[in-house]
Design a protein around this motif. Structure first.
Motif, PDB file in Angstrom:
ATOM      1  N   GLU A 100       0.860  -1.191   0.000  1.00 14.05           N
ATOM      2  CA  GLU A 100       0.000   0.000   0.000  1.00 14.05           C
ATOM      3  C   GLU A 100       0.892   1.235   0.000  1.00 14.05           C
ATOM      4  OE1 GLU A 100      -3.576   2.225   2.494  1.00 14.05           O
ATOM      5  OE2 GLU A 100      -2.076   1.123   3.614  1.00 14.05           O
ATOM      6  N   GLY A 102       0.682   5.053   0.894  1.00 12.70           N
ATOM      7  CA  GLY A 102      -0.171   6.038   1.571  1.00 12.70           C
ATOM      8  C   GLY A 102      -0.868   5.429   2.776  1.00 12.70           C
ATOM      9  N   SER A 105      -3.995   6.930   8.102  1.00 12.18           N
ATOM     10  CA  SER A 105      -4.402   6.501   9.450  1.00 12.18           C
ATOM     11  C   SER A 105      -4.038   5.045   9.747  1.00 12.18           C
ATOM     12  CB  SER A 105      -5.923   6.641   9.572  1.00 12.18           C
ATOM     13  OG  SER A 105      -6.556   5.687   8.718  1.00 12.18           O
ATOM     14  N   GLN A 108      -6.973   1.450   6.022  1.00  9.98           N
ATOM     15  CA  GLN A 108      -6.978   0.561   4.848  1.00  9.98           C
ATOM     16  C   GLN A 108      -6.015  -0.612   5.070  1.00  9.98           C
ATOM     17  OE1 GLN A 108      -8.444   0.892   1.141  1.00  9.98           O
ATOM     18  NE2 GLN A 108      -7.964  -1.203   1.765  1.00  9.98           N
ATOM     19  N   GLU A 123       4.457   5.313   4.042  1.00 13.07           N
ATOM     20  CA  GLU A 123       3.920   6.647   4.323  1.00 13.07           C
ATOM     21  C   GLU A 123       5.065   7.645   4.372  1.00 13.07           C
ATOM     22  OE1 GLU A 123       0.830   8.209   4.791  1.00 13.07           O
ATOM     23  OE2 GLU A 123       2.203   9.909   4.998  1.00 13.07           O
ATOM     24  N   ASP A 150       9.133   7.008   0.516  1.00 17.76           N
ATOM     25  CA  ASP A 150       8.464   7.620  -0.630  1.00 17.76           C
ATOM     26  C   ASP A 150       7.994   6.512  -1.571  1.00 17.76           C
ATOM     27  OD1 ASP A 150       7.661   8.923  -2.875  1.00 17.76           O
ATOM     28  OD2 ASP A 150       9.582   9.875  -3.312  1.00 17.76           O
ATOM     29  N   GLY A 151       6.706   6.324  -1.608  1.00 17.73           N
ATOM     30  CA  GLY A 151       6.135   5.262  -2.437  1.00 17.73           C
ATOM     31  C   GLY A 151       6.343   5.483  -3.928  1.00 17.73           C
ATOM     32  N   THR A 167      -3.221   4.845  -2.357  1.00 16.38           N
ATOM     33  CA  THR A 167      -4.346   5.598  -1.786  1.00 16.38           C
ATOM     34  C   THR A 167      -4.036   7.093  -1.758  1.00 16.38           C
ATOM     35  OG1 THR A 167      -3.602   5.215   0.477  1.00 16.38           O
ATOM     36  CG2 THR A 167      -5.148   3.622  -0.427  1.00 16.38           C
ATOM     37  N   LEU A 224       2.811  12.861  -3.145  1.00 17.02           N
ATOM     38  CA  LEU A 224       3.874  13.851  -3.296  1.00 17.02           C
ATOM     39  C   LEU A 224       5.224  13.168  -3.170  1.00 17.02           C
ATOM     40  CD1 LEU A 224       2.285  16.656  -1.072  1.00 17.02           C
ATOM     41  CD2 LEU A 224       2.290  16.507  -3.577  1.00 17.02           C
TER      42      LEU A 224
HETATM   43  N1  SAH Z   1      -5.021   4.764   3.174  1.00 15.21           N
HETATM   44  C1  SAH Z   1      -5.135   5.824   4.171  1.00 15.21           C
HETATM   45  C2  SAH Z   1      -5.562   7.149   3.588  1.00 15.21           C
HETATM   46  C3  SAH Z   1      -4.516   7.709   2.704  1.00 15.21           C
HETATM   47  S1  SAH Z   1      -4.455   9.450   2.567  1.00 15.21           S
HETATM   48  C4  SAH Z   1      -6.054   5.421   5.302  1.00 15.21           C
HETATM   49  O1  SAH Z   1      -6.604   4.311   5.290  1.00 15.21           O
HETATM   50  O2  SAH Z   1      -6.198   6.232   6.220  1.00 15.21           O
HETATM   51  C5  SAH Z   1      -3.019   9.491   1.527  1.00 15.21           C
HETATM   52  C6  SAH Z   1      -1.724   9.279   2.272  1.00 15.21           C
HETATM   53  O3  SAH Z   1      -0.706   9.126   1.300  1.00 15.21           O
HETATM   54  C7  SAH Z   1      -1.328  10.478   3.131  1.00 15.21           C
HETATM   55  O4  SAH Z   1      -1.096  10.063   4.440  1.00 15.21           O
HETATM   56  C8  SAH Z   1      -0.066  10.979   2.458  1.00 15.21           C
HETATM   57  O5  SAH Z   1       0.875  11.523   3.366  1.00 15.21           O
HETATM   58  C9  SAH Z   1       0.466   9.713   1.801  1.00 15.21           C
HETATM   59  N2  SAH Z   1       1.390   9.919   0.687  1.00 15.21           N
HETATM   60  C10 SAH Z   1       1.337  10.861  -0.282  1.00 15.21           C
HETATM   61  N3  SAH Z   1       2.375  10.729  -1.136  1.00 15.21           N
HETATM   62  C11 SAH Z   1       3.104   9.666  -0.699  1.00 15.21           C
HETATM   63  C12 SAH Z   1       4.294   9.025  -1.155  1.00 15.21           C
HETATM   64  N4  SAH Z   1       4.972   9.477  -2.221  1.00 15.21           N
HETATM   65  N5  SAH Z   1       4.757   7.961  -0.463  1.00 15.21           N
HETATM   66  C13 SAH Z   1       4.109   7.517   0.639  1.00 15.21           C
HETATM   67  N6  SAH Z   1       2.970   8.079   1.118  1.00 15.21           N
HETATM   68  C14 SAH Z   1       2.472   9.142   0.466  1.00 15.21           C
END
Ligand code: SAH
Length: 231
Positions: A100, A102, A105, A108, A123, A150-151, A167, A224
């Motif tokens: 996953e 992102g 919280s 997911q 994350e 960084d994903g 996500t 990002l």
């Molecule tokens: N799946 C989460 C909701 C995701 S909101 C849940 O169940 O709560 C999107 C998340 O992606 C944010 O926390 C954001 O910081 C993260 N994110 C954005 N770009 C990212 C990246 N390049 N690598 C990792 N995480 C990232």
């Protein structure tokens, strides 16, 4: 016949309503079904994972409403239907290795952990990663690893995966991610502009190549680059 005590079945019904099936949780299930979620394992998991533990304390009363909610670092926890829908589209099996992007919280990831074998969730905010890790440990989700990173730019040694779920909104799906998908693997991601509406897109890697299908419109916070500098 005893007077004074209500019959057992009424007691039981009252207990069920207040503890196991409070009205908002019944509505939660009904809404998911009405909106088209039909996979029983997904519905059961949505019922079992306590969403109220993944939202801010002030939002707990509304945890089972069909809406996204703000979390720390200006991010959001997705609305339950979107979590259920993406999970259903992944067609998870108990042996699957899942990535996953992102964590947010961690909600997911908790849902994935009950349906898959191993989950790696990435994350870019340390604060979110740490909070999610603690929650997931508390809920005995021992098959989930939360990684700060960084994903969009993962180290080459990570993967391959049977399933990948993104996500956060991506303008396009990086080759770097698609390359980590096993043959037979499924990737699902919101693709589109960072501001506005994206299209949930599903890729399946087959022996012959990549099959692409556009599913529904969604709104996610942007993906990002880089690990966030702030906590
Ligand atoms: N799946 C989460 C909701 C995701 S909101 C849940 O169940 O709560 C999107 C998340 O992606 C944010 O926390 C954001 O910081 C993260 N994110 C954005 N770009 C990212 C990246 N390049 N690598 C990792 N995480 C990232």
């Amino acid at each position: 016949m005893q007077y004074g005590n209500p019959p057992d079945e009424i007691n039981e019904a009252a207990a069920m309503t207040s503890h196991q099936h409070p009205p908002e949780k019944m509505m939660f299930q009904l809404t998911l079904r009405r909106r088209g979620i039909s996979d029983q394992a997904v519905l059961r998991t949505m019922e079992e994972v306590p969403r109220e533990l993944f939202v801010d304390e002030a939002d707990r009363d509304g945890a089972y409403r069909e809406s996204a909610l703000p979390i720390a670092c200006g991010q959001t926890i997705s609305q339950p239907f979107v979590v259920a829908y993406m999970t259903e589209q992944l067609q998870l099996q108990k042996q699957h290795r899942v990535l996953e992007i992102g964590t947010g919280s961690g909600y997911q990831a908790a849902v994935l952990s009950r349906l898959a074998g191993q989950v790696l969730t990435v994350e870019r905010y340390r604060k979110l990663a740490d909070t999610a890790r603690a929650r997931l440990e508390k809920l005995d989700c021992h098959n989930v690893e939360v990684m700060l990173g960084d994903g969009l730019n993962l180290p080459p040694n990570i993967g391959p995966f049977d399933r990948i779920i993104v996500t956060a909104a991506m303008e396009q799906i990086p080759e770097n991610l698609i390359g980590r998908l096993e043959v037979g693997g499924i990737l699902i991601a919101p693709v589109g502009p960072h501001q506005g509406v994206q299209t949930l897109t599903r890729l399946i890697r087959t022996e012959a190549g990549i099959e692409r299908k556009e599913l529904v419109e969604v709104r996610f916070v942007p993906a990002l680059p880089g690990v966030a500098r702030e906590l």
